[in-house]
Write a protein that holds these residues in place. Structure first.
Motif, PDB file in Angstrom:
ATOM      1  N   VAL A   5       0.847  -1.131   0.003  1.00 32.39           N
ATOM      2  CA  VAL A   5       0.114   0.058  -0.090  1.00 32.39           C
ATOM      3  C   VAL A   5       0.855   1.100  -0.030  1.00 32.39           C
ATOM      4  CG1 VAL A   5      -1.534   1.384   1.487  1.00 32.39           C
ATOM      5  CG2 VAL A   5      -2.022  -1.109   1.066  1.00 32.39           C
ATOM      6  N   THR A   6       2.013   1.369   0.885  1.00 37.44           N
ATOM      7  CA  THR A   6       2.761   2.406   0.974  1.00 37.44           C
ATOM      8  C   THR A   6       3.406   2.629  -0.544  1.00 37.44           C
ATOM      9  OG1 THR A   6       3.143   1.872   3.251  1.00 37.44           O
ATOM     10  CG2 THR A   6       4.878   3.348   2.371  1.00 37.44           C
ATOM     11  N   GLN A   7       3.867   1.603  -1.008  1.00 40.79           N
ATOM     12  CA  GLN A   7       4.563   1.704  -2.270  1.00 40.79           C
ATOM     13  C   GLN A   7       3.682   2.361  -3.365  1.00 40.79           C
ATOM     14  OE1 GLN A   7       7.641   1.542  -3.100  1.00 40.79           O
ATOM     15  NE2 GLN A   7       8.679   0.882  -1.165  1.00 40.79           N
ATOM     16  N   THR A   8       2.387   1.733  -3.362  1.00 39.42           N
ATOM     17  CA  THR A   8       1.651   2.075  -4.491  1.00 39.42           C
ATOM     18  C   THR A   8       1.239   3.577  -4.206  1.00 39.42           C
ATOM     19  OG1 THR A   8       0.651  -0.277  -4.454  1.00 39.42           O
ATOM     20  CG2 THR A   8      -0.556   1.649  -5.629  1.00 39.42           C
ATOM     21  N   ARG A   9       1.005   3.962  -2.850  1.00 43.11           N
ATOM     22  CA  ARG A   9       0.725   5.302  -2.665  1.00 43.11           C
ATOM     23  C   ARG A   9       1.963   6.448  -3.168  1.00 43.11           C
ATOM     24  NH1 ARG A   9       1.708   9.017   1.353  1.00 43.11           N
ATOM     25  NH2 ARG A   9       0.013  10.496   1.586  1.00 43.11           N
ATOM     26  N   SER A  10       3.100   5.857  -2.942  1.00 37.90           N
ATOM     27  CA  SER A  10       4.275   6.537  -3.401  1.00 37.90           C
ATOM     28  C   SER A  10       4.445   6.724  -4.803  1.00 37.90           C
ATOM     29  CB  SER A  10       5.505   5.985  -2.667  1.00 37.90           C
ATOM     30  OG  SER A  10       6.738   6.398  -3.229  1.00 37.90           O
ATOM     31  N   MET A  11       4.015   5.826  -5.286  1.00 39.70           N
ATOM     32  CA  MET A  11       3.925   5.780  -7.038  1.00 39.70           C
ATOM     33  C   MET A  11       3.161   6.498  -7.533  1.00 39.70           C
ATOM     34  SD  MET A  11       4.836   1.687  -7.820  1.00 39.70           S
ATOM     35  CE  MET A  11       4.317   1.884  -9.521  1.00 39.70           C
TER      36      MET A  11
END
Length: 139
Positions: free
Chosen positions: A122-128
């Motif tokens: 979730v964190t990585q997707t939000r960052s992207m």
């Protein structure tokens, strides 16, 4: 066709929800590991188990995970000789839950790691997503 970032968030969210439910069950098992029946000879707490299943989400075109069932472990109860215990039968034996703390701790560790992996997704997707927005703003 579904947005890949949205799909990855949906997949991770389903994993977070499933692992959260699993953690509740493991915690309940640990909390009741030493409980006994309320009356003499009665059955104590029975260990609960969690079964997962895949669920296809047509909107996101993705396989999600969900808790299919919270069942009961049919393995035998432990029996201990405690003649002074109010839950003891006529021979002085008390039935104890079929909960093995070592197994529950291993399940808790695995659940925690799975939860963390989904949270990282979730964190990585939000960052992207935020980087994409920044690129669109600056162009």
């Amino acid at each position: 066709m579904a947005d890949p970032l949205s799909a990855s968030m949906t997949i991770a969210a389903s994993g977070l929800h499933a692992q959260s439910q699993r953690m509740r069950v493991v915690s309940e098992n640990i909390a009741n590991a030493d409980s006994t029946g309320k009356t003499a000879g009665s059955d104590p707490y029975r260990r609960k188990t969690v079964t997962f299943e895949n669920e296809f989400n047509r909107v996101e075109n993705a396989d999600l995970v969900r808790v299919k069932d919270v069942g009961k472990d049919d393995s035998p109860f432990r029996v201990e000789y405690e003649p002074g215990n109010p839950a003891a039968d006529v021979d002085g034996y008390v039935k104890k839950p079929n909960v093995n703390i070592l197994i529950e701790m291993a399940d808790m560790r695995e659940t925690s790691r799975s939860y963390e992996a989904n949270l990282k997704m979730v964190t990585q997707t939000r960052s992207m997503l935020m980087r994409t927005i920044d690129l669109l703003r600056n162009s």
